[in-house]
Design a protein around this motif. Structure first.
Motif, short mmCIF file in Angstrom:
data_model
loop_
_atom_site.label_atom_id
_atom_site.label_comp_id
_atom_site.label_asym_id
_atom_site.label_seq_id
_atom_site.Cartn_x
_atom_site.Cartn_y
_atom_site.Cartn_z
N GLY A 136 31.94 49.05 95.42
CA GLY A 136 31.34 48.60 94.36
C GLY A 136 30.54 47.61 94.72
N LYS A 137 31.35 46.66 95.49
CA LYS A 137 31.00 45.29 95.66
C LYS A 137 30.06 45.00 97.00
N TRP A 138 29.35 44.44 96.97
CA TRP A 138 28.56 44.02 98.44
C TRP A 138 29.17 43.24 99.20
N VAL A 139 29.51 43.88 100.52
CA VAL A 139 30.61 42.64 101.47
C VAL A 139 29.31 42.02 102.95
N ARG A 140 29.59 40.95 102.57
CA ARG A 140 29.70 41.18 104.87
C ARG A 140 30.48 41.26 105.98
N PHE A 141 30.22 42.48 106.61
CA PHE A 141 31.43 41.92 107.57
C PHE A 141 30.58 41.45 109.14
N LEU A 142 31.91 40.71 109.00
CA LEU A 142 31.38 39.90 110.47
C LEU A 142 31.90 40.27 112.07
N LYS A 143 30.84 40.41 112.51
CA LYS A 143 31.70 40.66 113.47
C LYS A 143 32.22 42.30 114.16
N ILE A 144 32.00 43.73 113.54
CA ILE A 144 32.13 44.47 113.12
C ILE A 144 31.58 45.11 114.53
N ILE A 145 33.10 46.39 115.04
CA ILE A 145 31.84 46.99 116.74
C ILE A 145 30.66 48.46 115.69
N CYS A 146 30.19 48.84 115.91
CA CYS A 146 29.72 50.32 115.78
C CYS A 146 29.66 50.83 117.38
N GLU A 147 30.01 52.65 116.70
CA GLU A 147 30.19 53.53 117.84
C GLU A 147 29.16 54.71 117.38
N VAL A 148 29.21 55.01 118.23
CA VAL A 148 29.12 56.75 118.01
C VAL A 148 29.89 57.86 118.73
N GLN A 149 30.21 58.83 117.98
CA GLN A 149 31.10 59.35 118.18
C GLN A 149 30.50 60.76 117.01
N ALA A 150 30.82 61.88 118.15
CA ALA A 150 30.05 63.50 117.97
C ALA A 150 28.99 63.02 117.26
N GLY A 151 28.06 62.56 118.11
CA GLY A 151 26.70 61.78 117.13
C GLY A 151 26.52 61.47 115.89
N LEU A 152 28.29 60.77 115.78
CA LEU A 152 27.63 60.07 114.39
C LEU A 152 28.17 58.68 114.38
N TRP A 153 27.43 58.15 113.33
CA TRP A 153 27.84 55.97 113.61
C TRP A 153 28.81 55.99 112.88
N ARG A 154 29.86 55.17 113.53
CA ARG A 154 30.77 54.89 112.79
C ARG A 154 30.73 53.51 112.74
N GLY A 155 31.25 52.33 111.88
CA GLY A 155 31.97 50.95 112.63
C GLY A 155 33.72 51.06 112.47
N VAL A 156 33.84 50.08 113.05
CA VAL A 156 35.39 49.86 113.36
C VAL A 156 35.79 48.07 112.98
N LEU A 157 36.30 48.24 111.18
CA LEU A 157 36.92 46.66 111.34
C LEU A 157 38.49 46.79 112.66
N MET A 158 37.46 44.96 113.55
CA MET A 158 38.99 44.71 114.46
C MET A 158 39.72 43.86 113.54
N PRO A 159 40.41 43.44 114.32
CA PRO A 159 41.92 42.01 113.73
C PRO A 159 41.18 40.94 113.58
N SER A 160 40.24 41.03 114.22
CA SER A 160 39.13 39.63 114.33
C SER A 160 37.84 40.28 113.16
N THR A 161 37.87 41.09 112.43
CA THR A 161 36.80 41.72 111.62
C THR A 161 36.59 39.92 110.09
N LYS A 162 35.81 39.19 109.71
CA LYS A 162 35.98 38.21 108.69
C LYS A 162 35.41 39.48 107.21
N LEU A 163 35.80 38.37 106.45
CA LEU A 163 34.13 39.50 104.99
C LEU A 163 34.36 38.68 104.83
N ARG A 164 33.08 38.76 104.11
CA ARG A 164 32.90 37.74 103.20
C ARG A 164 32.10 38.40 102.34
N TYR A 165 32.29 38.68 101.11
CA TYR A 165 31.69 39.17 99.63
C TYR A 165 31.27 38.55 98.91
#
Length: 463
Positions: free
Chosen positions: A254-283
């Motif tokens: 239910g909260k809005w968050v800003r993901f910093l340095k998240i990777i976007c990929e395509v798998q089986a024609g579907l988008w997904r994001g990947v949270l990396m160890p270097s990803t930062k969060l800003r609520y």
């Protein structure tokens, strides 16, 4: 900032010059790193804070604790945190503060929209003082008059993502679940649509290795799906194996968050994001301008007669299909999936990602009855829909020759052809957006929802 006792707060700029000393600092949280396990038994995370003296880059505080629960749980970017007895250290050319679980303490307060001077989280050895209120009040006043995000790169919307890029995204968290053992997915949304991508699979493999309808191994329950918005992509965000899964306690539904340095990929024609160890969060607080902008955009799409169409299909889908219901407004596939009644009729704009059987010669059974299954997708969902019997006769415009059926199939699925009309083997497919009518039905009276299926009707493939 002043005071003469042991708890005197230093400006961040002065603290950075006090290397190897214990200092007390207070500032505004601008970033949270994903919590991790240290090489020992501790957990740690990084909190970046700014104040009036150092508003551009701020300072990072590395916090160590016995478990994830004892780390700071910052609810929104812009909240205020005070640290006591942290040690100033250097790491390369950077200066940071280190929180020691034995003698350091912290307390977190609401930011500029807060009115209470009581912290909403404190460490076990925190000791409150009356003087704390003055510093919190001063920072809230500074926040109200400043723009701490000024100069920071604008986050992308889901409609702007590109494959393989590390990006900053601004989304609302809708759901978090463990889909299989130690595999977690975070479902996020911002009211926009992810861009369509080419389909890389081979049609011949669809029978034995079909395109998945979702990235998770088992579909979400209907109860959960019905809590999701029906317009805009629900992006699945995978927690990278290098990230400690327990850090998911930082992600609040239910909260809005800003993901910093998240990777976007395509798998089986579907988008997904990947949270990396270097990803930062800003609520982000609900009162943030970006939140209101995204919500207003979504509300406008809901209220419009035609804007439930995929954003990338504007101004109108391909003309290779026609329907018997020209003036009926479009709905999304998520509208279809979450409709309150088992049996209903809909009109959608979709892409056809796959077909079974794939050979045009096999579209009909030996007695001459059409029996094909299409995999339909739009930015909100994927479903299987059957083209059967008289509905198939209308869809394919009777029983044309095989070469005509092939041409129709190739146009519908975006199969690349050479100049002489031959199919280009293993080329990526880019199916066009087409309109179609879908009806839902059930197979088992005692399990109407569990046996719910979909069929194409009232639609002609006219190419």
């Amino acid at each position: 900032m002043g005071g003469e006792d042991d708890y005197r707060f230093m400006a961040i700029e002065d603290a950075m010059a006090s290397l190897n000393q214990k200092v007390n600092i207070i500032g505004v949280v601008v970033e949270m790193g994903m919590p991790k396990r240290s090489k020992g038994t501790d957990c740690f995370c990084t909190v970046k804070i700014v104040d009036q003296s150092h508003r551009s880059s701020g300072i990072s505080v590395n916090v160590f604790a016995e478990n994830m629960e004892k780390l700071p749980h910052v609810e929104s970017a812009g909240d205020i945190i005070q640290f006591s007895h942290v040690v100033m250290k250097t790491h390369g050319q950077d200066v940071n503060a280190v929180f020691n679980k034995k003698f350091s303490s912290f307390a977190i307060f609401e930011g500029k929209y807060g009115e209470d001077f009581s912290p909403y989280q404190v460490s076990s050895n925190f000791r409150p003082r009356d003087q704390d209120k003055k510093f919190v009040k001063d920072l809230r006043k500074w926040l109200a008059d400043s723009e701490i995000d000024k100069g920071m790169k604008e986050p992308l919307s889901l409609r702007e993502i590109r494959e393989g890029e590390r990006v900053d995204l601004f989304c609302k968290i809708l759901h978090i679940c463990e889909v299989t053992k130690d595999e977690w997915i975070v479902f996020v949304w911002d009211g926009t649509d992810t861009p369509p991508v080419s389909v890389q699979t081979v049609l011949e493999d669809e029978m034995d290795n079909p395109l998945p309808l979702q990235l998770e191994s088992l579909p979400l329950s209907r109860d959960i799906l019905c809590t999701f918005p029906t317009v805009g992509t629900i992006l699945r965000v995978i927690v990278d194996q290098g990230s400690e899964k327990l850090s998911l306690h930082l992600l609040k539904v239910g909260k809005w968050v800003r993901f910093l340095k998240i990777i976007c990929e395509v798998q089986a024609g579907l988008w997904r994001g990947v949270l990396m160890p270097s990803t930062k969060l800003r609520y982000m607080p609900d009162a943030d301008l970006l939140v209101s902008q995204r919500q207003r955009f979504y509300d406008e799409r809901l209220s419009s007669k035609w804007e439930r169409m995929p954003l990338s299909s504007f101004p109108w889908p391909s003309r290779i299909t026609e329907t018997d219901y020209e003036h009926v407004p479009f709905v999304t596939l998520m509208d279809v999936v979450t409709h309150s009644e088992v049996t209903a009729k809909f009109k959608c704009v979709v892409r056809v990602a796959a077909i079974v059987p794939w050979r045009a010669e096999d579209f009909c059974s030996p007695p001459g009855t059409y029996r094909t299954r299409l995999t339909l997708e739009d930015p909100t969902a994927r479903i299987h829909a059957f083209v059967y019997a008289e509905d198939g006769e209308k869809f394919f415009e009777g029983y044309p020759p095989v070469d005509v059926l092939k041409r129709k199939r190739n146009k519908l699925l975006g199969i690349a052809e050479s100049d002489d009309g031959n199919e280009i083997n293993n080329a990526p497919r880019n199916p066009p957006w087409v309109q179609c009518c879908i009806k839902s039905y059930y197979l088992v009276k005692g399990d109407v929802w569990g046996s719910r299926r979909y069929r194409i009707f009232g639609t002609r493939l006219v190419t």
